[in-house]
Design a protein around this motif. Structure first.
Motif, PDB file in Angstrom:
ATOM      1  N   PRO A  88      62.180  50.115  68.498  1.00  0.00           N
ATOM      2  CA  PRO A  88      63.592  48.967  67.856  1.00  0.00           C
ATOM      3  C   PRO A  88      62.805  47.559  67.307  1.00  0.00           C
ATOM      4  O   PRO A  88      61.170  47.690  67.851  1.00  0.00           O
ATOM      5  CB  PRO A  88      64.006  48.987  69.027  1.00  0.00           C
ATOM      6  N   ALA A  89      63.640  47.369  66.660  1.00  0.00           N
ATOM      7  CA  ALA A  89      63.029  45.807  66.315  1.00  0.00           C
ATOM      8  C   ALA A  89      63.743  44.536  66.931  1.00  0.00           C
ATOM      9  O   ALA A  89      65.117  45.392  66.883  1.00  0.00           O
ATOM     10  CB  ALA A  89      63.167  45.426  64.505  1.00  0.00           C
ATOM     11  N   ILE A  90      63.482  43.811  67.254  1.00  0.00           N
ATOM     12  CA  ILE A  90      63.764  42.795  68.097  1.00  0.00           C
ATOM     13  C   ILE A  90      64.589  41.753  67.453  1.00  0.00           C
ATOM     14  O   ILE A  90      65.912  40.992  67.435  1.00  0.00           O
ATOM     15  CB  ILE A  90      63.299  42.051  69.325  1.00  0.00           C
ATOM     16  N   ARG A  91      64.016  41.609  66.632  1.00  0.00           N
ATOM     17  CA  ARG A  91      64.714  40.918  65.421  1.00  0.00           C
ATOM     18  C   ARG A  91      64.187  40.631  64.075  1.00  0.00           C
ATOM     19  O   ARG A  91      63.428  41.527  64.171  1.00  0.00           O
ATOM     20  CB  ARG A  91      64.652  38.811  65.878  1.00  0.00           C
ATOM     21  N   ALA A  92      64.482  39.862  63.012  1.00  0.00           N
ATOM     22  CA  ALA A  92      63.590  40.105  61.927  1.00  0.00           C
ATOM     23  C   ALA A  92      62.209  39.699  61.724  1.00  0.00           C
ATOM     24  O   ALA A  92      62.645  38.240  63.086  1.00  0.00           O
ATOM     25  CB  ALA A  92      64.590  39.183  60.552  1.00  0.00           C
ATOM     26  N   ASP A  93      60.973  39.567  61.322  1.00  0.00           N
ATOM     27  CA  ASP A  93      60.044  39.516  61.219  1.00  0.00           C
ATOM     28  C   ASP A  93      60.378  38.028  61.486  1.00  0.00           C
ATOM     29  O   ASP A  93      60.480  37.435  60.731  1.00  0.00           O
ATOM     30  CB  ASP A  93      58.806  39.668  60.144  1.00  0.00           C
ATOM     31  N   THR A  94      58.991  37.174  62.127  1.00  0.00           N
ATOM     32  CA  THR A  94      59.200  36.018  62.245  1.00  0.00           C
ATOM     33  C   THR A  94      57.376  36.087  62.455  1.00  0.00           C
ATOM     34  O   THR A  94      56.516  36.669  62.887  1.00  0.00           O
ATOM     35  CB  THR A  94      59.508  35.579  63.023  1.00  0.00           C
ATOM     36  N   GLU A  95      56.973  34.596  61.707  1.00  0.00           N
ATOM     37  CA  GLU A  95      55.049  34.114  62.247  1.00  0.00           C
ATOM     38  C   GLU A  95      55.413  34.173  63.336  1.00  0.00           C
ATOM     39  O   GLU A  95      56.228  33.316  64.193  1.00  0.00           O
ATOM     40  CB  GLU A  95      55.212  33.592  61.545  1.00  0.00           C
TER      41      GLU A  95
ATOM     42  N   GLN B 299      68.810  49.107  67.289  1.00  0.00           N
ATOM     43  CA  GLN B 299      67.532  47.850  67.382  1.00  0.00           C
ATOM     44  C   GLN B 299      66.622  48.859  66.648  1.00  0.00           C
ATOM     45  O   GLN B 299      66.306  47.969  65.572  1.00  0.00           O
ATOM     46  CB  GLN B 299      66.916  46.914  68.337  1.00  0.00           C
ATOM     47  N   THR B 303      65.290  48.573  62.763  1.00  0.00           N
ATOM     48  CA  THR B 303      64.453  49.078  61.906  1.00  0.00           C
ATOM     49  C   THR B 303      64.529  49.474  60.938  1.00  0.00           C
ATOM     50  O   THR B 303      63.469  49.645  59.477  1.00  0.00           O
ATOM     51  CB  THR B 303      63.383  49.398  62.542  1.00  0.00           C
TER      52      THR B 303
END
Lengths: 134, 413
Positions: A88-95, B299, B303
């Motif tokens: 799962p991706a919590i949000r878009a990539d951040t630095e 989520q 991805t």
């Protein structure tokens, strides 16, 4: 709903083949998804409203229930997508490493914050009794 | 200045500080002339969901301006201000830009600080720019970009000088976009999209080809999954974010004998129907035992969508789609059918899920209203490629033949 809009809401068939057991009768929109995934109960609007702390009128419950059910049923199409081993991706990539030092700072415009409090008495925010049950 | 977010709950609320984006604008010398209407807390695609007024589209007053930042788009379109800010959680800058015939820019997630922005869905929200030209939008983006210690998701990357790369038409080469690889997203030009919108966007692609681009079709098979995934994530996050509006510390309060009734009644009086429904849907999706079935799955879909965009953008410099499946529709047309309204967001929500920048430009007209209705197309780039999108957009808008996107009510004055 217009037929054009309906087309957009349909997921592509290979990704969204719903439960094989669905008999023609179960294909009625609202029943389809819960039948395929019996552990999930359809939304109980009065209970949800209580959880979300929104005092709904009976008219609102009647008005919202079919709409919420329709949308939640539409959410259900994701159950049929094969997502095994997808992270799962919590949000878009951040630095990373963007957190500031945990040091308190004085906010200058304190009076404006207090001015916004609806019920304020003698340096306290006033609310009804919290502990009034036996 | 009062800040209501279009909600009755914040009717007389005056924030104690400026948002970072606004502070930066003031520091650059901008004059803030006012705030504009929107769907309550950004939840809507028509601006009919405001607790105050219904905003009309300057191209045809019987039509919606789009939303949720429809007031900003209409104000720029009607030339009431030079530029405007909006927030884009699932297309709320780009779709109204398309409906109102103005430029709408959604920056990369992290490019602009959200400190002071009224939060809707924090994993998606960005502050975006409206202008009547690409150049204005680029100048606006330059002024508000940058890291802010009050928003941990804001990026420390350098801010390019977006305005310095603009080349005036007299200095353009004959093929100024030679070598640029453009991917046209197949799934956005299929059934369900208005045929006149499709032909306008195809014309825009032909125009890009004349400018030297190479256009090919690309497929993003997960595209249609973005819509339910987006609405699960946005409604779930909103149910959490909007729990702050409890009537205790600010906003309209309905005092009661018991704390829970103060919360419940203040929220019931303060929120409109769409906001209540989204909070309830989000509460459902986040209920114990349901998280894995809804929020987590959404989520995971994020991805997949992110990866499919990455792959498409490895092979192409930019991707192209319509900004919305239709042009502006009539006020009231989709008001009582949430799913029909949500379907209109199909072109934009995937970009928020992937956190990418996108620029919407007017590219043509379809029949309707007193003078035609504008169509917008969307250029999507890799993360932090706003400079490239603006450069392409600037060349496009200067070279597009015979198109003036000034609504008749302004042009006739």
């Amino acid at each position: 709903m217009g037929s054009r809009a309906a087309l957009l809401l349909r997921a592509t068939p290979p990704l969204c083949a719903l439960g094989k057991s669905a008999s023609p009768k179960v294909l009625v929109q609202n029943k389809r998804f819960y039948a395929a995934k019996s552990s999930l109960q359809p939304p109980d609007v009065p209970r949800l409203a209580e959880t979300a702390r929104i005092s709904l009128t009976p008219q609102e419950v009647e008005e919202f229930a079919p709409k919420i059910r329709q949308v939640v049923d539409w959410f259900g199409q994701l159950q049929a997508v094969d997502l095994q081993s997808v992270e799962p991706a919590i949000r878009a990539d951040t630095e990373g490493d963007n957190l500031r030092n945990d040091v308190p700072e004085i906010f200058e415009n304190r009076d404006a914050i207090i001015a916004a409090v609806p019920t304020y008495e003698d340096s306290y925010i006033k609310v009804p009794k919290v502990l009034n049950k036996e | 200045m009062p800040s209501t977010a279009g909600s009755r709950l914040l009717e007389n609320y005056r924030p104690p500080f400026d948002a970072t984006a606004v502070r930066k604008l003031r520091e650059s010398g901008a004059i803030v002339v006012g705030k504009t209407n929107l769907d309550e807390f950004g939840m809507g695609s028509t601006t009919e969901g405001s607790a105050y007024q219904v905003t009309a589209n300057p191209w045809d007053l019987s039509r919606v301006p789009g939303g949720s930042s429809g007031g900003s788009a209409a104000a720029v379109s009607a030339r009431q201000c030079m530029v405007a800010l909006g927030s884009d959680t699932g297309g709320s800058v780009r779709q109204p830009a398309s409906f109102c015939g103005v430029v709408g820019l959604k920056p990369t997630y992290g490019r602009v600080s959200r400190y002071g922005l009224v939060a809707y869905a924090s994993s998606l929200d960005v502050i975006g720019c409206f202008g009547s030209s690409v150049a204005d939008s680029g100048i606006l983006l330059g002024a508000i970009s940058g890291h802010d210690k009050f928003d941990a998701t804001s990026s420390k990357r350098d801010i390019p000088d977006y305005a310095s790369q603009f080349v005036a038409i007299d200095y353009l080469e004959s093929k100024p976009l030679k070598g640029l690889r453009v991917g046209v997203i197949r799934e956005t030009l299929e059934d369900g999209v208005d045929s006149e919108v499709i032909s306008s966007v195809r014309d825009a692609v032909s125009h890009l080809e004349q400018l030297g681009c190479t256009a090919t079709e690309v497929s993003l098979p997960s595209f249609s999954l973005g819509l339910p995934a987006y609405y699960i994530l946005a409604s779930s996050e909103s149910s959490s974010n909007l729990s702050r509006y409890d009537g205790v510390r600010y906003g309209n309060q309905v005092f009661g004998d018991e704390l829970n009734s103060l919360y419940g009644d203040s929220r019931a009086q303060g929120f409109g129907s769409e906001v209540k429904m989204r909070i309830l849907m989000g509460t459902y999706a986040l209920s114990a035992g349901y998280y894995d079935a809804y929020y987590k799955r959404a989520q995971q879909v994020r991805t997949i969508i992110r990866n499919s965009f990455k792959e498409a953008l490895d092979n192409n410099d930019i991707l192209i789609s319509p900004a919305a499946p239709t042009v502006a529709y009539k006020i009231g047309e989709k008001k009582n059918d949430p799913l029909a309204m949500y379907a209109g967001d199909i072109m934009t929500v995937n970009v928020n899920l992937a956190g990418l920048p996108a620029l919407v430009l007017p590219c043509g007209f379809v029949e309707g209203g007193p003078a035609g209705l504008p169509v917008g197309f969307q250029l999507i780039g890799a993360a932090f490629s706003e400079e490239k999108l603006l450069k392409i957009g600037h060349i496009f808008e200067q070279t597009l033949p015979g198109c003036s996107f000034v609504p008749p009510i302004v042009a006739d004055e």
